[in-house]
Design an enzyme around this catalytic site. Structure first.
Site, short mmCIF file in Angstrom:
data_model
loop_
_atom_site.label_atom_id
_atom_site.label_comp_id
_atom_site.label_asym_id
_atom_site.label_seq_id
_atom_site.Cartn_x
_atom_site.Cartn_y
_atom_site.Cartn_z
N LYS A 1 5.88 45.21 -21.79
CA LYS A 1 6.08 46.60 -21.35
C LYS A 1 4.78 47.39 -21.22
O LYS A 1 4.72 48.36 -20.48
CB LYS A 1 7.01 47.34 -22.33
CG LYS A 1 8.46 46.92 -22.21
CD LYS A 1 9.35 47.75 -23.13
CE LYS A 1 10.80 47.42 -22.93
NZ LYS A 1 11.70 48.26 -23.72
N ASP B 1 14.28 53.94 -20.81
CA ASP B 1 14.87 53.80 -22.15
C ASP B 1 15.22 55.15 -22.76
O ASP B 1 16.30 55.33 -23.33
CB ASP B 1 13.91 53.07 -23.09
CG ASP B 1 13.84 51.58 -22.81
OD1 ASP B 1 14.84 51.02 -22.32
OD2 ASP B 1 12.78 50.97 -23.09
#
Ligand code: ATR
Length: 273
Positions: A66, A102
Site C-alpha cells: 500500500k 478504507d
C-alpha cells in the site's frame, strides 16, 4: 476489448475481493475480469511496470504494497495523500491515480448506524495503517472530536500532530472510556487467538456506546463480545470491507455498487469455510 482489474498483495490467496468484484462485473454485464496477483516483494517493480504496459484498467493494493506503490502513481487523492497509502488505483487516460477508500468505507459503515455529529467523542485504538485511514476520513468528513490511543504511544502522538485531535495511552483510554460515544478497534489483537489480551477492557463502557472492530473474521472478536456484554451497540469490519470495495468499483466504472450483493457473497464465503 476485455478490460482487466486485479488485486495485488502477498499473501493474496484468501482475498475475497475477486469474488466480490467478479459478481459486480457480471451483474452489470461488463466485459471485464478481476483477478488476484501474488507478487514477490523483489519482483514488485517489474510486476507493476508490466501491469502498466499491459494497460490494466484499475487495481486494488493490499499488504505489504500500500505504501511502496506510491512512486509508480501519477497523482493521489486527498485521503491517499494524507495517509501515505493507497488501496485503489484508477487508470485514466494512461495516468494512474491512487485512492485510499478504507477510511471513507469505514465511515459509510459507521454512518449506517447513525449520523456522526460534532458532539461525538471518538476513540480510535491503534495507530497503524487502518487507523490512519479512519482518522483522516473522520477528520475530513465529520466534526467529531477524535482521540487516538496506541500501545506505542509515540505513534499515536505522531498521527495527531498538527491537528486539533489528541493522543492518549491505552491505560488512559480504558479509564476514560465513559467520555466516548464511539470506540473503534483497529489493532490486530483478536485477529487470531480467541484468548489474546484485549487492547483495553470495556467494563465501564456506557450502554449504547457504539463499539466497532475493523476485523470481520471472526465475525465477533473477543473485544466486540465484551462490548456487547456491557450493552454497547456493536459493528464488525464487514461494512468497512464491503464499502471500501464498493467505492473502488464506483471509481472504476461510475456504476453504483450493489452492497447487499457484495455482503451476501462475503458472508457465503466465510460461512462456507
Ligand atoms: P494495520 O495496517 O492493519 O492497521 P499495522 O499497521 O501493522 O496494521 O498496525 C497494527 C496496530 O495494532 C498497531 O497500532 C499496533 O500497536 P503498536 O504500534 O504498538 O505496534 C497494534 N497492536 C498489535 N497487536 C496489539 C496488541 N496485542 N495490543 C495492542 N495493540 C496491538
Amino acid at each position: 476489448m476485455k478490460e482487466l482489474y486485479c488485486v495485488i498483495g502477498n499473501p493474496i490467496a484468501h482475498s475475497l475481493s475477486p469474488v466480490m468484484h467478479t459478481a459486480l462485473l457480471e451483474q452489470n454485464h461488463l466485459n471485464a475480469s478481476y483477478v488476484p496477483f501474488l507478487i514477490e516483494k523483489q519482483n514488485f517493480k517489474p510486476a507493476i511496470e508490466g501491469m502498466k504496459a499491459l494497460g490494466v484498467s484499475g487495481f486494488n493494493v493490499t499488504s505489504p504494497f500500500k505504501e511502496v506503490v506510491l512512486p509508480f502513481l501519477d497523482a493521489l487523492d486527498s485521503e491517499a495523500k494524507a495517509c501515505g497509502a493507497v488501496n485503489t488505483v484508477v487508470a485514466r487516460n494512461g495516468r494512474w491515480i491512487g485512492y485510499n477508500t478504507d477510511g471513507v468505507g469505514f465511515l459509510q459503515g459507521l454512518e449506517s448506524i447513525r449520523k456522526i455529529t460534532e458532539t461525538d467523542q471518538i476513540l480510535i485504538l491503534g495507530a497503524g495503517g487502518a487507523s490512519k485511514a479512519i482518522f483522516h476520513a473522520l477528520m475530513h468528513h465529520t466534526n467529531a472530536k477524535v482521540t487516538v490511543a496506541n500501545r506505542t504511544f509515540e505513534k499515536a502522538v505522531k498521527m495527531v500532530a498538527g491537528t486539533a485531535h489528541r493522543a492518549i495511552s491505552l491505560a488512559e483510554a480504558e479509564s476514560q472510556i465513559t467520555d466516548f460515544t464511539i470506540v473503534i478497534q483497529t489493532t490486530s489483537s483478536g485477529l487470531t487467538k480467541e484468548n489474546e489480551a484485549l487492547p483495553i477492557r470495556l467494563h465501564d463502557v456506557t450502554a449504547g456506546t457504539i463499539v466497532s472492530d475493523i476485523i470481520y473474521n471472526p465475525a465477533e472478536t473477543p473485544f466486540l463480545k465484551e462490548a456487547k456484554a456491557y450493552g454497547a451497540v456493536t459493528q464488525n469490519g464487514l461494512p468497512m470491507f464491503v464499502n471500501q470495495a464498493a467505492i473502488a468499483f464506483e471509481l472504476w466504472t461510475g456504476i453504483e455498487a450493489d452492497r447487499d450483493l457484495m455482503r451476501n457473497i462475503v458472508l457465503k464465503q466465510l460461512g462456507g469455510k
